[in-house]
Design a protein around this motif. Structure first.
Motif, short mmCIF file in Angstrom:
data_model
loop_
_atom_site.label_atom_id
_atom_site.label_comp_id
_atom_site.label_asym_id
_atom_site.label_seq_id
_atom_site.Cartn_x
_atom_site.Cartn_y
_atom_site.Cartn_z
N HIS A 1 0.81 -1.21 0.00
CA HIS A 1 0.00 0.00 0.00
C HIS A 1 0.85 1.27 0.00
N LEU A 2 2.12 1.16 0.34
CA LEU A 2 2.99 2.34 0.39
C LEU A 2 3.28 2.82 -1.02
N GLN A 3 3.10 4.13 -1.27
CA GLN A 3 3.29 4.68 -2.61
C GLN A 3 4.55 5.51 -2.75
N GLN A 4 5.05 6.05 -1.65
CA GLN A 4 6.32 6.77 -1.62
C GLN A 4 6.93 6.59 -0.24
N ALA A 5 8.25 6.78 -0.17
CA ALA A 5 8.93 6.68 1.12
C ALA A 5 10.03 7.72 1.20
N TYR A 6 10.27 8.20 2.42
CA TYR A 6 11.31 9.18 2.70
C TYR A 6 12.11 8.66 3.89
N GLY B 1 18.70 4.34 2.97
CA GLY B 1 17.25 4.16 3.12
C GLY B 1 16.75 2.95 2.35
N GLN B 2 17.27 2.77 1.14
CA GLN B 2 16.88 1.60 0.36
C GLN B 2 17.26 0.31 1.06
N LYS B 3 18.45 0.29 1.64
CA LYS B 3 18.90 -0.93 2.32
C LYS B 3 17.95 -1.33 3.44
N ALA B 4 17.45 -0.34 4.17
CA ALA B 4 16.51 -0.63 5.25
C ALA B 4 15.14 -1.01 4.70
N LEU B 5 14.66 -0.25 3.71
CA LEU B 5 13.32 -0.51 3.17
C LEU B 5 13.26 -1.86 2.47
N ALA C 1 9.04 5.20 -5.27
CA ALA C 1 10.01 6.28 -5.10
C ALA C 1 10.45 6.36 -3.64
N LEU C 2 11.76 6.50 -3.44
CA LEU C 2 12.30 6.69 -2.10
C LEU C 2 13.33 7.79 -2.16
N VAL C 3 13.22 8.75 -1.26
CA VAL C 3 14.15 9.87 -1.19
C VAL C 3 14.90 9.80 0.14
N ASN C 4 16.22 9.85 0.08
CA ASN C 4 17.03 9.88 1.30
C ASN C 4 17.21 11.33 1.73
N VAL C 5 16.99 11.58 3.02
CA VAL C 5 16.91 12.94 3.55
C VAL C 5 17.99 13.15 4.62
N ASN C 6 18.69 14.27 4.55
CA ASN C 6 19.66 14.64 5.59
C ASN C 6 19.54 16.13 5.84
N ASN C 7 18.97 16.50 6.98
CA ASN C 7 18.85 17.90 7.39
C ASN C 7 19.36 18.06 8.81
N ASN C 8 20.52 17.45 9.05
CA ASN C 8 21.12 17.47 10.38
C ASN C 8 20.12 16.94 11.40
N CYS D 1 -0.68 7.63 0.18
CA CYS D 1 -0.09 6.93 1.33
C CYS D 1 1.43 7.02 1.23
N ALA D 2 2.05 7.63 2.24
CA ALA D 2 3.50 7.81 2.21
C ALA D 2 4.11 7.42 3.55
N LEU D 3 5.30 6.87 3.47
CA LEU D 3 6.04 6.45 4.64
C LEU D 3 7.20 7.40 4.89
N ALA D 4 7.35 7.82 6.14
CA ALA D 4 8.56 8.53 6.58
C ALA D 4 9.21 7.69 7.66
N PHE D 5 10.49 7.40 7.50
CA PHE D 5 11.18 6.65 8.54
C PHE D 5 12.58 7.22 8.72
N GLY D 6 13.11 7.04 9.91
CA GLY D 6 14.43 7.56 10.21
C GLY D 6 15.17 6.64 11.14
N PHE D 7 16.49 6.62 11.01
CA PHE D 7 17.32 5.76 11.84
C PHE D 7 18.68 6.42 12.01
N GLU D 8 19.41 6.00 13.01
CA GLU D 8 20.78 6.46 13.17
C GLU D 8 21.58 5.43 13.94
N GLN D 9 22.76 5.13 13.42
CA GLN D 9 23.72 4.27 14.09
C GLN D 9 24.89 5.17 14.45
N MET D 10 24.91 5.64 15.70
CA MET D 10 25.87 6.66 16.11
C MET D 10 27.07 6.07 16.83
#
Length: 394
Positions: free
Chosen positions: A45-50, A61-65, A74-81, A103-112
């Motif tokens: 059902h997901l039509q776009q992802a960020y 982002g693709q690796k996780a999705l 469509a998937l866009v990788n986002v970096n805004n600090n 229907c759009a997915l937003a997800f975020g992760f960090e390995q610090m």
């Protein structure tokens, strides 16, 4: 914002100290699966992802999705600090509101990594070069990490200008710990009092103790936003409406005012808040619960003023009146905030969305603010970007 956009599902995994976490793609997968399960949708059902993250190569982002599914969307990788997670949410909301998708997915992760934030690029001028030069001029103290110099420097400026006491920042940190004690997903759940905070090692004498700074954290969070028509078609919940949202960047005053309070994003915050309030048709007094960017205890107080909860210089009185916690005018950071919940940069904004969604649903367990109907989210990244979002119970 004429077209309604709803938060249909949210997911978040427990935040952890660096070295105790799963790999970033596994964390991202877990958060996405939790968000899908929360709203009862299939991956198809997901039509776009960020995808939001700061420390990683392109297409992480693709690796996780792809661990969840591969449908060619469509998937866009986002970096805004540090505003990365909410920037991903901004783009997902905008895509749905515009009618581009339903229907759009937003997800975020960090390995610090442990320790102070640092750039991965040492062979070129940093993106924040202008802010760094101004910080050098206004603060000095090059032996301290940059984030400390900037945010503690802004807190120091507030102390000098308005007489704000170090003990006030300690009260904010203690409040965060009390809230996080009820959050099973927070990295730190131990309760500390203001005296404990003041007794912690000094990172800047008279200005900042170690407990006033948020820890490096690993984790992931996700949100699924949908149109009203899509929600009705698939029987999804429509109880959490995104009523207003703005993403702003630096203004000339960020640098021209020669003021560390402005350098760390005060005017971006004020502008984004004004836009989001206007879109939602509300003011600060209409808000019940807030998740804001408390990367340092000092920045929480500055943000009270930037969001218009009080006048400039009145943040200390707000704290002393107890208007930032349960029983007061607003509950700020019921999750424990960045100070206690943790701050995995790419996930932070979506973790804030997770908390506020549950607050408006009435499903925040021991953290629940009874009767919460309007929620405010503030997520800040230097360099700069600021996202302010208004959610309403629909």
């Amino acid at each position: 914002m004429s077209s309604k956009v709803f938060v249909a599902g949210v997911g978040m995994i427990p935040f952890k100290k660096p070295g105790t976490n799963e790999p970033y793609d596994v964390m991202g997968e877990q958060a996405i699966r939790l968000a899908l399960a929360d709203c009862g949708l299939d991956f198809k059902h997901l039509q776009q992802a960020y995808a939001g993250y700061v420390y990683g190569d392109s297409t992480c982002g693709q690796k996780a999705l792809y661990r969840v599914g591969m449908s060619g969307i469509a998937l866009v990788n986002v970096n805004n600090n540090c505003a990365t997670g909410s920037s991903a949410l901004f783009l997902a909301r905008q895509a749905v509101q515009s009618g581009a998708v339903d229907c759009a997915l937003a997800f975020g992760f960090e390995q610090m990594n442990p320790g102070a934030l640092k750039s991965a690029w040492t062979d070129r001028a940093p993106a924040t070069e202008r802010a760094l030069k101004l910080t050098n001029a206004l603060v000095g103290m090059p032996e301290l990490p940059t984030a400390i110099r900037q945010f503690a420097g802004a807190g120091h400026a507030h102390m000098q200008k308005y007489g704000t006491q170090l003990a006030t920042f300690a009260k904010i940190r203690a409040k965060a710990s009390r809230h996080a004690a009820n959050n099973p997903l927070a990295v730190f759940r131990n309760v500390v009092c203001a005296e404990d905070v003041l007794a912690a090692p000094m990172l800047w004498e008279g200005v900042l103790t170690r407990l006033m700074a948020c820890p490096p954290t690993c984790g992931a969070a996700a949100a699924i936003v949908v149109s009203e028509a899509f929600a009705k078609k698939h029987g999804l919940r429509t109880d959490v409406l995104i009523a207003g949202q703005a993403l702003t960047t630096d203004l000339p005053s960020t640098y021209d005012a020669n003021d560390m309070i402005r350098v760390v994003g005060f005017d971006m915050t004020r502008m984004a808040a004004d836009i989001a309030y206007n879109q939602a048709g509300i003011g600060p007094k209409d808000v019940d619960v807030i998740e804001l960017h408390d990367c340092f205890a000092q920045n929480e107080l500055l943000t009270y003023e930037g969001l218009g909860l009080c006048a400039e210089g009145a943040g200390e009185q707000l704290v002393n009146d107890g208007d930032n916690t349960y029983g007061g005018r607003w509950v700020t950071n019921p999750s424990g905030g960045l100070l206690s919940k943790g701050h995995p940069l790419g996930a932070t904004g979506l973790a804030q969305c997770y908390e506020l969604t549950h607050q408006l649903r009435g499903s925040a367990d021991q953290r629940q603010l009874r009767g919460a109907r309007t929620a405010l989210q503030h997520n800040l990244g230097l360099g700069g970007a600021c996202v302010v979002t208004v959610y309403q119970r629909h």
